[in-house]
Design an enzyme around this catalytic site. Structure first.
Site, PDB file in Angstrom:
ATOM      1  N   ALA A  11       0.801  -1.228   0.000  1.00  0.00           N
ATOM      2  CA  ALA A  11       0.000   0.000   0.000  1.00  0.00           C
ATOM      3  C   ALA A  11       0.832   1.276   0.000  1.00  0.00           C
ATOM      4  O   ALA A  11       0.293   2.361  -0.239  1.00  0.00           O
ATOM      5  CB  ALA A  11      -0.941  -0.005   1.215  1.00  0.00           C
ATOM      6  N   GLY A  13       5.031   3.356  -0.059  1.00  0.00           N
ATOM      7  CA  GLY A  13       6.494   3.423  -0.115  1.00  0.00           C
ATOM      8  C   GLY A  13       7.156   2.443  -1.078  1.00  0.00           C
ATOM      9  O   GLY A  13       6.800   2.355  -2.261  1.00  0.00           O
ATOM     10  N   ILE A  14       8.132   1.698  -0.565  1.00  0.00           N
ATOM     11  CA  ILE A  14       8.936   0.791  -1.389  1.00  0.00           C
ATOM     12  C   ILE A  14       8.068  -0.336  -1.969  1.00  0.00           C
ATOM     13  O   ILE A  14       8.215  -0.720  -3.131  1.00  0.00           O
ATOM     14  CB  ILE A  14      10.101   0.206  -0.549  1.00  0.00           C
ATOM     15  N   ASP A  33      -1.350  -6.009   2.541  1.00  0.00           N
ATOM     16  CA  ASP A  33      -1.047  -4.912   3.485  1.00  0.00           C
ATOM     17  C   ASP A  33      -2.110  -4.906   4.564  1.00  0.00           C
ATOM     18  O   ASP A  33      -3.104  -5.654   4.484  1.00  0.00           O
ATOM     19  CB  ASP A  33      -1.001  -3.551   2.750  1.00  0.00           C
ATOM     20  N   ASP A  42      -3.082  -8.396   9.101  1.00  0.00           N
ATOM     21  CA  ASP A  42      -2.144  -7.794  10.054  1.00  0.00           C
ATOM     22  C   ASP A  42      -1.004  -8.785  10.290  1.00  0.00           C
ATOM     23  O   ASP A  42      -1.190  -9.803  10.960  1.00  0.00           O
ATOM     24  CB  ASP A  42      -2.877  -7.483  11.366  1.00  0.00           C
ATOM     25  N   LEU A  43       0.156  -8.480   9.748  1.00  0.00           N
ATOM     26  CA  LEU A  43       1.289  -9.412   9.829  1.00  0.00           C
ATOM     27  C   LEU A  43       1.951  -9.448  11.201  1.00  0.00           C
ATOM     28  O   LEU A  43       2.888 -10.211  11.411  1.00  0.00           O
ATOM     29  CB  LEU A  43       2.332  -9.076   8.752  1.00  0.00           C
ATOM     30  N   GLY A  72       6.882  -3.350   6.727  1.00  0.00           N
ATOM     31  CA  GLY A  72       7.680  -3.072   7.913  1.00  0.00           C
ATOM     32  C   GLY A  72       7.158  -1.861   8.651  1.00  0.00           C
ATOM     33  O   GLY A  72       6.358  -1.073   8.133  1.00  0.00           O
ATOM     34  N   TYR A 154      14.353  -1.405  16.201  1.00  0.00           N
ATOM     35  CA  TYR A 154      14.330  -1.514  14.734  1.00  0.00           C
ATOM     36  C   TYR A 154      15.646  -2.113  14.219  1.00  0.00           C
ATOM     37  O   TYR A 154      15.646  -3.047  13.418  1.00  0.00           O
ATOM     38  CB  TYR A 154      14.102  -0.125  14.127  1.00  0.00           C
ATOM     39  N   LYS A 158      16.256  -5.743  12.202  1.00  0.00           N
ATOM     40  CA  LYS A 158      16.859  -5.794  10.858  1.00  0.00           C
ATOM     41  C   LYS A 158      18.172  -6.591  10.867  1.00  0.00           C
ATOM     42  O   LYS A 158      18.471  -7.315   9.917  1.00  0.00           O
ATOM     43  CB  LYS A 158      17.072  -4.375  10.315  1.00  0.00           C
TER      44      LYS A 158
HETATM   45  N1  LIG Z   1      12.211   4.187   4.094  1.00  0.00           N
HETATM   46  C1  LIG Z   1      13.435   3.865   4.447  1.00  0.00           C
HETATM   47  O1  LIG Z   1      14.323   4.726   4.596  1.00  0.00           O
HETATM   48  C2  LIG Z   1      13.814   2.437   4.668  1.00  0.00           C
HETATM   49  C3  LIG Z   1      15.166   2.128   4.834  1.00  0.00           C
HETATM   50  C4  LIG Z   1      15.535   0.804   5.049  1.00  0.00           C
HETATM   51  C5  LIG Z   1      14.590  -0.178   5.081  1.00  0.00           C
HETATM   52  N2  LIG Z   1      13.263   0.145   4.929  1.00  0.00           N
HETATM   53  C6  LIG Z   1      12.305  -0.955   4.976  1.00  0.00           C
HETATM   54  O2  LIG Z   1      11.569  -0.980   3.782  1.00  0.00           O
HETATM   55  C7  LIG Z   1      10.306  -1.581   4.011  1.00  0.00           C
HETATM   56  C8  LIG Z   1       9.218  -0.696   3.450  1.00  0.00           C
HETATM   57  O3  LIG Z   1       9.242   0.543   4.160  1.00  0.00           O
HETATM   58  P1  LIG Z   1       8.735   1.918   3.535  1.00  0.00           P
HETATM   59  O4  LIG Z   1       9.801   2.910   3.753  1.00  0.00           O
HETATM   60  O5  LIG Z   1       8.190   1.694   2.183  1.00  0.00           O
HETATM   61  O6  LIG Z   1       7.580   2.282   4.585  1.00  0.00           O
HETATM   62  P2  LIG Z   1       6.028   2.577   4.412  1.00  0.00           P
HETATM   63  O7  LIG Z   1       5.567   2.927   5.771  1.00  0.00           O
HETATM   64  O8  LIG Z   1       5.810   3.549   3.303  1.00  0.00           O
HETATM   65  O9  LIG Z   1       5.443   1.176   3.953  1.00  0.00           O
HETATM   66  C9  LIG Z   1       5.382   0.072   4.824  1.00  0.00           C
HETATM   67  C10 LIG Z   1       4.117  -0.706   4.535  1.00  0.00           C
HETATM   68  O10 LIG Z   1       4.076  -1.835   5.443  1.00  0.00           O
HETATM   69  C11 LIG Z   1       2.730  -1.966   5.885  1.00  0.00           C
HETATM   70  N3  LIG Z   1       2.599  -2.608   7.193  1.00  0.00           N
HETATM   71  C12 LIG Z   1       3.018  -2.109   8.381  1.00  0.00           C
HETATM   72  N4  LIG Z   1       2.606  -2.895   9.380  1.00  0.00           N
HETATM   73  C13 LIG Z   1       1.920  -3.921   8.816  1.00  0.00           C
HETATM   74  C14 LIG Z   1       1.235  -5.049   9.345  1.00  0.00           C
HETATM   75  N5  LIG Z   1       1.152  -5.254  10.672  1.00  0.00           N
HETATM   76  N6  LIG Z   1       0.652  -5.908   8.492  1.00  0.00           N
HETATM   77  C15 LIG Z   1       0.696  -5.688   7.146  1.00  0.00           C
HETATM   78  N7  LIG Z   1       1.328  -4.624   6.587  1.00  0.00           N
HETATM   79  C16 LIG Z   1       1.923  -3.741   7.418  1.00  0.00           C
HETATM   80  C17 LIG Z   1       2.243  -0.523   5.990  1.00  0.00           C
HETATM   81  O11 LIG Z   1       0.825  -0.441   6.048  1.00  0.00           O
HETATM   82  C18 LIG Z   1       2.859   0.112   4.766  1.00  0.00           C
HETATM   83  O12 LIG Z   1       1.992   0.062   3.650  1.00  0.00           O
HETATM   84  C19 LIG Z   1      10.218  -1.794   5.526  1.00  0.00           C
HETATM   85  O13 LIG Z   1      10.550  -3.129   5.816  1.00  0.00           O
HETATM   86  C20 LIG Z   1      11.269  -0.852   6.058  1.00  0.00           C
HETATM   87  O14 LIG Z   1      11.746  -1.254   7.319  1.00  0.00           O
HETATM   88  C21 LIG Z   1      12.865   1.418   4.715  1.00  0.00           C
END
Ligand SMILES: NC(=O)c1ccc[n+]([C@@H]2O[C@H](COP(=O)([O-])OP(=O)(O)OC[C@H]3O[C@@H](n4cnc5c(N)ncnc54)[C@H](O)[C@@H]3O)[C@@H](O)[C@H]2O)c1
Length: 260
Positions: A11, A13-14, A33, A42-43, A72, A154, A158
């Site tokens: 839903a 970001g990445i 998601d 809900d994971l 995440g 966190y 990781k």
């Molecule tokens: N953004 C950064 O700088 C960064 C850096 C390193 C690693 N990451 C990792 O990249 C991954 C994606 O992060 P992002 O930056 O896109 O963040 P984000 O918050 O934009 O996206 C994370 C998604 O995970 C979903 N999520 C969270 N809890 C959940 C649950 N209990 N059940 C199901 N879905 C759930 C959220 O709803 C969200 O859509 C994560 O694992 C994060 O730790 C991000």
């Protein structure tokens, strides 16, 4: 036949950038998601993880080509352990049987350069043991610690995830079944997760001091999406248990040549 994938964190970001990229390339993506996805679960809970496996099996018809474990959280609380470590492992292990029918099965997860930052040895050990209730209890203690205010949670999750990939990838279940299992470790990526941390020039500078990114600075989510898509593509036949830093150089700056 276009490839079919299951992708968590779809839903935002990445995860969203990766889903969009794969779909632009004509692939089918079953998005997962906690909101706004084909499979809403809900994971952080055992029920949610079981529902993911059941729903992914039902929607795919019992066979998929790739798993992207991207979902995440980055809150200084036990939920981060539940989603980032146990939710990710459950996603990969739970969906692995669906990969059995694919001619080019692949799996990838998203760790982080945060694995290089200070962490809690006790929590990492409990995660390595796979003891979820003890790990959650330790995270609760860390969250209440006035000195570290949950900031170690966190990084600990990781770090344990990066080690999990290296421990698992060469086993009979993954390499032995012809499934490359790898990870991406991003630096700072501009997503809703980091929006508050990079909102001002001052905040960005502070964060870049901890996470140095000499090569092109803070990245957009598509940068990580392209790497994930390649790791799970048919072209990747021999990467096994690698944690690829897509971090503008933070790993190199922080660790230098100490890893070799
Ligand atoms: N953004 C950064 O700088 C960064 C850096 C390193 C690693 N990451 C990792 O990249 C991954 C994606 O992060 P992002 O930056 O896109 O963040 P984000 O918050 O934009 O996206 C994370 C998604 O995970 C979903 N999520 C969270 N809890 C959940 C649950 N209990 N059940 C199901 N879905 C759930 C959220 O709803 C969200 O859509 C994560 O694992 C994060 O730790 C991000």
């Amino acid at each position: 036949m276009p490839r079919t994938s299951v992708l968590t964190g779809a839903a935002s970001g990445i995860g969203k950038a990766t889903k969009d990229l794969l779909e632009q390339r004509g692939e089918r993506v079953i998005g997962v998601d906690i909101h706004d996805a084909e499979v809403v679960v809900d994971l952080s809970t055992a029920e949610g993880r079981a529902a993911l496996v059941q729903e992914a099996g039902r929607i795919s018809g019992g066979s998929i080509d790739a798993v992207y474990a991207v979902a995440g959280l980055a809150v200084p609380a036990p939920a981060t352990v539940a989603v980032n470590f146990f939710g990710t492992v459950a996603t990969l292990e739970g969906l692995r049987p669906l990969l059995a029918g694919s001619e080019a099965p692949r799996a990838v997860l998203v760790s982080s350069m945060a694995a290089l930052l200070p962490s809690d040895g006790e929590l990492v050990a409990l995660l390595t043991d796979g003891d979820e209730s003890a790990a959650m209890a330790r995270a609760e203690v860390l969250a209440r610690d006035p000195a570290t205010t949950g900031q170690l949670i966190y990084a600990s999750a990781k770090l344990a995830l990066s080690r999990w990939v290296r421990r698992e990838a060469a086993t009979a279940a993954w390499a032995g079944a012809g499934i490359p299992l790898n990870a991406a470790a991003p630096g700072i990526i501009a997503t809703p997760m980091t929006a508050g941390l990079i909102a001002t020039a001052e905040a960005r500078e502070q964060l870049l001091h901890v996470v140095p990114m000499p090569l092109n600075g803070i990245a957009e989510p598509i940068v990580v999406a392209r790497l994930l898509a390649w790791l799970n593509s048919e072209e990747n036949t021999h990467l096994c248990g690698q944690v690829i830093y897509v971090d503008g150089g933070s790993d190199v700056v922080l660790r230098g040549d100490s890893v070799w």
